[in-house]
Each structure stands twice: as C-alpha cells, then as structure tokens.
Design a protein around this motif. Structure first.
Motif, mmCIF file in Angstrom:
data_model
loop_
_atom_site.group_PDB
_atom_site.id
_atom_site.type_symbol
_atom_site.label_atom_id
_atom_site.label_comp_id
_atom_site.label_asym_id
_atom_site.label_seq_id
_atom_site.Cartn_x
_atom_site.Cartn_y
_atom_site.Cartn_z
ATOM 1 N N PHE A 109 7.771 -0.628 -4.194
ATOM 2 C CA PHE A 109 8.881 -1.345 -4.828
ATOM 3 C C PHE A 109 10.169 -0.588 -4.583
ATOM 4 N N ASP A 110 11.214 -1.376 -4.329
ATOM 5 C CA ASP A 110 12.539 -0.791 -4.181
ATOM 6 C C ASP A 110 12.955 -0.212 -5.534
ATOM 7 N N SER A 111 13.344 1.050 -5.565
ATOM 8 C CA SER A 111 13.657 1.674 -6.852
ATOM 9 C C SER A 111 14.866 1.045 -7.529
ATOM 10 N N LYS A 112 15.786 0.486 -6.733
ATOM 11 C CA LYS A 112 16.982 -0.094 -7.348
ATOM 12 C C LYS A 112 16.713 -1.491 -7.877
ATOM 13 N N GLY A 161 14.202 5.604 1.870
ATOM 14 C CA GLY A 161 15.089 5.591 0.708
ATOM 15 C C GLY A 161 14.275 5.728 -0.561
ATOM 16 N N PRO A 162 14.942 5.608 -1.705
ATOM 17 C CA PRO A 162 14.225 5.752 -2.978
ATOM 18 C C PRO A 162 13.294 4.564 -3.231
ATOM 19 N N VAL A 163 12.034 4.811 -3.475
ATOM 20 C CA VAL A 163 11.086 3.742 -3.757
ATOM 21 C C VAL A 163 10.219 4.170 -4.939
ATOM 22 N N THR A 164 9.559 3.146 -5.500
ATOM 23 C CA THR A 164 8.545 3.423 -6.518
ATOM 24 C C THR A 164 7.242 2.891 -5.965
ATOM 25 N N ILE A 165 6.196 3.707 -6.009
ATOM 26 C CA ILE A 165 4.924 3.162 -5.575
ATOM 27 C C ILE A 165 4.111 2.784 -6.801
ATOM 28 N N GLY A 166 3.281 1.739 -6.617
ATOM 29 C CA GLY A 166 2.430 1.295 -7.709
ATOM 30 C C GLY A 166 0.979 1.406 -7.293
ATOM 31 N N ILE A 167 0.170 2.005 -8.166
ATOM 32 C CA ILE A 167 -1.255 2.141 -7.884
ATOM 33 C C ILE A 167 -2.031 1.684 -9.106
ATOM 34 N N ARG A 168 -2.920 0.715 -8.920
ATOM 35 C CA ARG A 168 -3.740 0.277 -10.052
ATOM 36 C C ARG A 168 -4.774 1.348 -10.378
ATOM 37 N N PRO A 169 -5.098 1.512 -11.644
ATOM 38 C CA PRO A 169 -6.049 2.566 -12.056
ATOM 39 C C PRO A 169 -7.371 2.458 -11.311
ATOM 40 N N ILE A 171 4.917 5.522 -9.666
ATOM 41 C CA ILE A 171 5.379 6.877 -9.359
ATOM 42 C C ILE A 171 6.639 6.730 -8.525
ATOM 43 N N SER A 172 7.735 7.295 -9.010
ATOM 44 C CA SER A 172 8.954 7.146 -8.209
ATOM 45 C C SER A 172 9.127 8.356 -7.303
ATOM 46 N N GLY A 173 9.794 8.103 -6.182
ATOM 47 C CA GLY A 173 9.966 9.165 -5.197
ATOM 48 C C GLY A 173 10.817 8.644 -4.047
ATOM 49 N N THR A 174 10.665 9.264 -2.907
ATOM 50 C CA THR A 174 11.425 8.785 -1.753
ATOM 51 C C THR A 174 10.492 8.573 -0.570
#
Ligand SMILES: Nc1ncnc2c1ncn2[C@@H]1O[C@H](COP(=O)(O)OP(=O)(O)O)[C@@H](O)[C@H]1O
Ligand SMILES: [Mg+2]
Lengths: 352, 83, 279
Positions: A342-345, A271-279, A242-245
C-alpha cells in the motif's frame, strides 16, 4: 424481477451529508452484504432502499422501476429489522399473514402461504403463539417468515443477528444463507460483522464514512483489498501492517528489518510504502526476520502469537505448536506472494 | 419518576387554581366578599348583576394570569416532554 | 412466593393503610349519612361518639325521595353527556395524538405547544366567553352545547401522544413495509397496543364532564337539560336545604364514577400485563 440499482445516492440530514454519492448494482437473485464500522451509513442506505428515508440525491430502482418517490408499501420489498419489530398483539400466524391480508389475498390462501413459510422455517408448531412467548431465535425466524410469505422482489436485512447469542448467530447465519439458496430472492443485508459478510455474501460492499471503499466477492476482498482500510477490515485476526520504504524491490521496515517480497511490477516501485501481511500467511522460518514474542495463545488447532517488530505489533497464526515464552525471539517470514503493498500516503493498494 | 411527578403536579395545580363550585354553592362569596374567588365574581357579574362587560374584562385578566403561571410551569418542566 | 415481612415493611403497610383510610372516611360518612333519616345526619357529630360513624337507624327514604324527583333525569343527562363525550372524544383525540406523536408535519411542535397550553388553562377560565359563542349558535339547553367543549381534550391528547411515542419506531416502519398507510398503522398497530392509555384518556374525559359544574350551569340550566351536579347543588337553595337529598345525591354522584373506575382498573392492569413485554 428483483435487480436493485443504486446510482450516485446521497443523504443529508440538514447540512450534514452522511452518504456522499454511493452506487451499487445488485443483480437479480444476488446476496449483497453492506458492511462497515458502526455509523458509516449502512442502515441509512438500506432504509433509503426500503423507502423509510428520503433520498436526498441520486436514484434507486428496484426491478427496473425508479422508486425514489414510492412509499415503502409500493416498492415490493420486505425488511427484517434488528429488533424484529413483530406486532406484539398478533400471533405468529397473524404476524406473518398480515401483509397478505392487506393485499386482499383470500383468507384460505393466506393460511396456506403462511403454513408454507412456517414449514420452511420450522415454525409450524408456534403459529398460535404470541411473540412474547418465543425465544430470540424463534422471533428472528418469524421476522423472516413475515418477509418471505410475500415473495417480494427484494429482502432487506438490517443487522438481523446482532441480538442473538454467538452460537445462535452462527446457526441463523447458515439458515439465512440456505433460505436464500432455496428461494433465490435478491437480498441486501447490513452488518458490521465482517465474518457474517464473508460467510454469507455473494458480493460485499465495504463502506466507511458514507463512501464505498470496495465492492467485490468475499475472496476478491480478501485477496486484493483496494486499500488499507478494506485490508484491515476484512479477515480475522486483522492484517498486520508494517511501514517502511521500498527501493528497487527491497523492502526495509522503519526499524531496519528487511523483508523479502515477491518480485513483480508492484515491488518495482519505490518510496514510502506499507506492507500488509495476514496473520495466517506468516510462517516460522530460520532465515526470516526476528520478532520478539509478547504473548502466545494456543487454541489446540493453531497457535496465535502476538509479537513485536520494533514498534509494530504483529499477530501471527501458526499451525505449529510453538514452545516459546514472552521475551523469546523467533524468526518468521511471510509467503512473498501474499504480501500486500500500500502507498503510505494514499493508503491505496499498489497494483501489481 | 420525574416526568410523571411533574405531570401530576401540573395537572393538580391547574385543577385547583380556579375554584368555583364550592364558592358558588356554599357561600356565594359571602359574608361580604370574604370567600369570593375570581371565578365566582366573574359569574356573578355576568349572570346575576347583568354586567357582561366587567365579567369579560375580569376573564381577560384571569386568562393572562393563568398563562403566566403556565409559562412558569413550562420552565419548571424544563423538558417539553421530548422523547 | 412468600414475602418475609420486615418491621420496615410492616410500618410501610400501616402507613399506607392509614392513608387509604383517610381517603375513604369522607366517602364512608357520605354513604351512611345518605342512609340515615335526615334528622340524624348532624345529630351525632358533636360530641364525637360511636354513633357518629355507626348509624343506629338506617332508611332508604332519602334515596326513594331522590329518585322520585327530577334527579333521575339529571343523572341520565350526565351519563349521556359523559358517555357521548368519551366516544366522540376518543375519536378525535386519538388520531390527533397519533399525528402529533408519529407524523412529521410542518407546524407540529407549534400545535403541540398550543395544545399543552390549552389544557393548562382551566376550562372554567374561558367558560364565560365560550358561553357567548355557544349562545350565538343557539346551543343553550342542548346536549351539543354540553358535549362539544369536552371533546377536544388537551390532556387526553397529551397522554395518548406520550404513550404513542413510547411504541417503538421499528413497529410502524415494519407496518409501512408490510403495506399499511397511516390510518392502517393507527388502527391496526397503535390502537390495539394502547388500551391502557385509551382507558385513561376515556376516564379523564368522563370525569371532566361528570364533575363539570360551571359550564352546565351556564349552558343548560333548564329543568330538562340540567346535569346531576347542577341538580345536586339546587337541593340547597336560600330558603330550604334538604340534607337528606344532598347526601343521597352526592352518594350516587360519587358511586357511579367509582364503579366505572374499579371496573376498568382490572382491565387496565390486564392490558398493561398483556403489552408489558419488551417488544
Ligand atoms: N435522523 C438522523 N439525523 C441525523 N443524523 C443521523 C440520523 N440517522 C442517522 N444519522 C447519522 O448518520 C450516520 C450513519 O448512520 P447509520 O446509517 O445508522 O449507520 P450504520 O447503520 O452504518 O451504523 C451516523 O453518523 C448517524 O449519526
Ligand atoms: Mg445500523
């Protein structure tokens, strides 16, 4: 002994470079799996270890000996091919014993060693058969038998299970693993199947486009993926992104939903980040964020749901039996300790 | 089937391009050269008339002609039998 | 398993049988003519009647006369030439084909192209200049002179190369890892798997020599060394044509390769079945 060292190895076909400097240290007796999407260069790397492809640059050593210029037969390795590559005109016994015969081992000893390997692999009653009269799983075992009779420094496997049906694959997976536990020979195993990698490996090397993305034990890769690619590749179903800030420990998804994170140095960034979540780390939570159900798949033990958070599709695995239909809104949350940042860039993991 | 067919076609064309034995045995080119073919002429020049020079010249012409046909056949095959 | 015979299938079978008969008819006529008294051979041709195809008198006199003359020596020469060519030819062509199919060496495709051209040019076209060369080596009227041109057979090499290329690459890589060098791979893996192709190549080389006429006529015309095809042709001279001998000789000349072919055809089908599996 059987340590395998790969340092800064490159491979180019003409002007196209397909391995861009790969280094792996494999300890004696270790079971290492090379995994990655099709075309990423796994087979090429394995074949370079075997001596079936030239090494464009870098160095490979087996048992402390640099093998760059040695022919396959002088490298003291055995290889199991995806097609098994059994000699069609030889019986199982001849297939398994041929390399020993070439080494000048006496006929009596060849017979004895083949018989030993056949016992381990349950092939004793098939020794007189030709490969065409064997089932896929039996051929697979003969191919392994051909490798183990020689007691080489290292075994190389190139997708050995991909020609088998699903059930047999699971069975052979554990047989190969047991075999390794029993004889303890260094093994390099190539597969594109992350489940095979997770279940069999001491250590996994994740590759993409001719580069190594991460090397680690299965749980290290699962718990601390170095980047978004590894995070998405390892684990099934795949991790949700899920991307966001991020702003002072507060994560706001692009659609505006706020998701709680565990506090720590990582979430202190902004800053802009993406979070990761396992199901499997999602749970039902009346205080969580709302998602809209797209489909539900009850499997009995678990319920898989596919849901939508704004534009993002999210897969969840729940122990609970959910009584909901497509279109329903449910509230879920993620265990804060299991959210990856995770860093979005750069797509790299934000260490924390 | 395409490849075996081309193969047979080529092999057969080539085999039948130069006919010597029937001419030499049955007609010796006669009557008056009406059944003479190039191979028999070369043979007759070299070994019956004792004129190896003109036989050699005819051979060069012949080989050039055959090479030209071979090139055409290569084109027709289109695929130089690569895997 | 019983196949049901549809009208379409029946028609196919009739057509196929008719074609086969058309091919067999000349052979049949050749055989009965060889077994007829010489004066009967052309007697019943015109008008066409039952005795055209059914011999009313049979005799072995043509055959006995044939074998009492120099023809037996000529047949022996042909056999020696063809068999030695096959053995030596396989020893040369199979390794050459293996190298062209499997080993990556500089100039490979140039050599391959040259080889294809070599068999697309009919041998007879270069017979006369080749004769001058061979005469330079003093090879007239010798087995060597007869055999040497048949050994490097471009068609046999091509055929074997195509077959070798069809053998999966994994097999030779497994063999390399197992400890074999090129020669061992060739000997232990490729040859045993290639029996059908080797037999075809052998037949090609056999027939090449068996039917050769121009070359033996040039290089080995002496009575001792002439081959069967040349001997047969000499039964018809400007002064005397002995059709009894011609038909008897032609019968043997056709019979021998036919027997060899029929014998190997069985073997050929067997080995195709043996290696027919996918691996
Ligand atoms: N002989 C070759 N010539 C050119 N490119 C090749 C050759 N072999 C493999 N490649 C390329 O190298 C890349 C890696 O191939 P491979 O190692 O077989 O991938 P993997 O086993 O990971 O699926 C692919 O993109 C493939 O197209
Ligand atoms: Mg691969």
């Amino acid at each position: 002994m059987g340590a395998v060292t790969i340092s800064n190895v490159r491979k180019a076909y003409g002007s196209v470079e397909i391995l861009h400097g790969v280094s792996i240290d494999i300890a004696d007796g270790e079971f290492v799996v090379l995994v990655g999407p099709s075309g990423c260069g796994k087979s090429t790397l394995l074949r370079m270890i075997a001596g079936l492809e030239d090494i464009t640059a870098g160095e490979i050593s087996i048992g402390g000996r640099v093998v760059n210029r040695l022919a396959p037969k002088d490298r003291d390795i055995a290889m199991v091919f995806q097609s098994y590559a059994l000699y069609p005109h030889m019986t199982v016994e001849q297939n398994m014993g041929f390399s020993l015969k070439l080494q000048g081992v006496s006929a009596a000893e060849v017979k004895q060693r083949v018989a030993g390997a056949a016992t381990i692999l349950g092939l004793t009653s098939y020794l007189g058969r030709y490969p065409r009269n064997l089932s896929g799983g039996q051929r697979q075992r003969v191919a392994m038998g051909r490798a183990i009779v020689r007691s080489p420094s290292a075994f190389l496997f190139d997708e050995p299970l991909s020609n088998l049906d699903a059930k047999l694959r699971v069975q052979m997976r554990s047989e190969i693993k047991q075999l390794h536990q029993r004889i303890g020979t260094t093994t390099v195993y190539v597969t594109h199947d992350q489940i095979e990698a997770m279940t069999m490996a001491d250590r996994i090397v994740v590759m993409r486009d001719g580069n190594i993305e991460q090397i680690g034990t299965p749980l290290e890769l699962y718990d601390q993926p170095a980047n978004q690619f590894v995070a998405g590749f390892i684990g099934s179903p795949s991790m949700n992104f899920i991307s966001g800030t991020l702003d002072g420990g507060r994560f706001t998804a692009d659609g505006g939903t706020v998701i709680a994170l565990a506090s720590g140095p990582a979430s202190a960034a902004s800053g802009p980040v993406t979070i990761g979540i396992r199901p499997e780390h999602l749970r039902l939570d009346p205080a969580g964020f709302p998602v809209e159900i797209v489909t539900t798949e009850p499997t009995g033990a678990e319920t898989h749901i596919l849901a939508r958070l704004g534009e993002t599709e999210i897969v969840g695995t729940f122990r609970d039996r959910l009584a909901c239909v497509p279109g329903d809104i449910i509230r879920i949350s993620a265990e804060p300790g299991h959210i990856h940042l995770f860093d979005s860039k750069t797509a790299l993991r934000i260490i924390g | 089937m395409r490849r075996p067919l081309t193969f047979v076609l080529v092999a057969d064309t080539v085999a039948n391009f130069l006919v010597f034995a029937p001419v030499n045995i049955l007609t010796r080119g006669g009557p008056q050269g009406s059944t003479d073919l190039i191979m028999n002429q070369i043979y007759t020049n070299a070994f019956v008339n004792g004129d190896p020079g003109s036989a050699g010249a005819a051979t060069v012409v012949l080989v050039a002609l055959v090479l030209a046909i071979v090139l055409v056949q290569f084109r027709l095959m289109g695929e130089r039998s690569e895997r | 398993m019983r196949e049901t015979i549809t009208p379409r299938r029946a028609l196919q079978m009739v057509v196929i049988a008719a074609i086969a008969l058309t091919f067999l008819l000349p052979l049949y006529w050749l055989t009965i003519s060889a077994l007829r008294p010489e004066e009967d051979i052309f007697r019943y041709l015109n008008p066409f009647g039952p005795w055209t195809l059914l011999p009313n008198r049979l005799t072995f006199e043509n055959i006995t006369e044939l074998w009492s003359g120099s023809f037996s020596r000529a047949i022996a020469n042909s056999l020696v030439v063809a068999l030695v060519t096959v053995i030596a030819g396989l020893m040369v062509c199979a390794p050459a084909a293996f190298a062209l199919a499997v080993i990556d060496f500089p100039g490979r495709s140039a050599i391959f192209t040259a080889m294809i051209v070599s068999f697309l040019i009919p041998f007879d076209a270069i017979a006369v200049p080749l004769y001058s060369i061979m005469r330079g080596f003093n090879l007239q009227n010798s087995y060597a002179g007869l055999i040497l041109p048949g050994i490097g057979n471009g068609l046999a090499i091509f055929l074997l190369r195509q077959f070798f290329q069809g053998i999966p690459k994994d097999l030779r890589e497994a063999a390399m890892v197992d400890g074999m060098g090129w020669f061992q791979i060739f000997w232990n893996i490729y040859l045993p798997l290639s029996k059908p192709a080797l037999i075809s190549a052998a037949l090609i080389m056999f027939i090449f020599q068996w039917q050769a006429y121009l070359w033996p006529l040039l290089i080995a015309p002496s009575n001792d060394m002439k081959v069967a095809a040349v001997a047969l042709a000499q039964f018809s001279s400007a002064y005397n044509v002995s059709f009894g001998l011609i038909f008897a000789g032609a019968m043997f000349l056709s019979l021998i390769p036919m027997l060899i072919f029929v014998f190997f055809q069985q073997y050929f089908t067997n080995s195709v079945a043996a290696t027919g599996s996918k691996e």
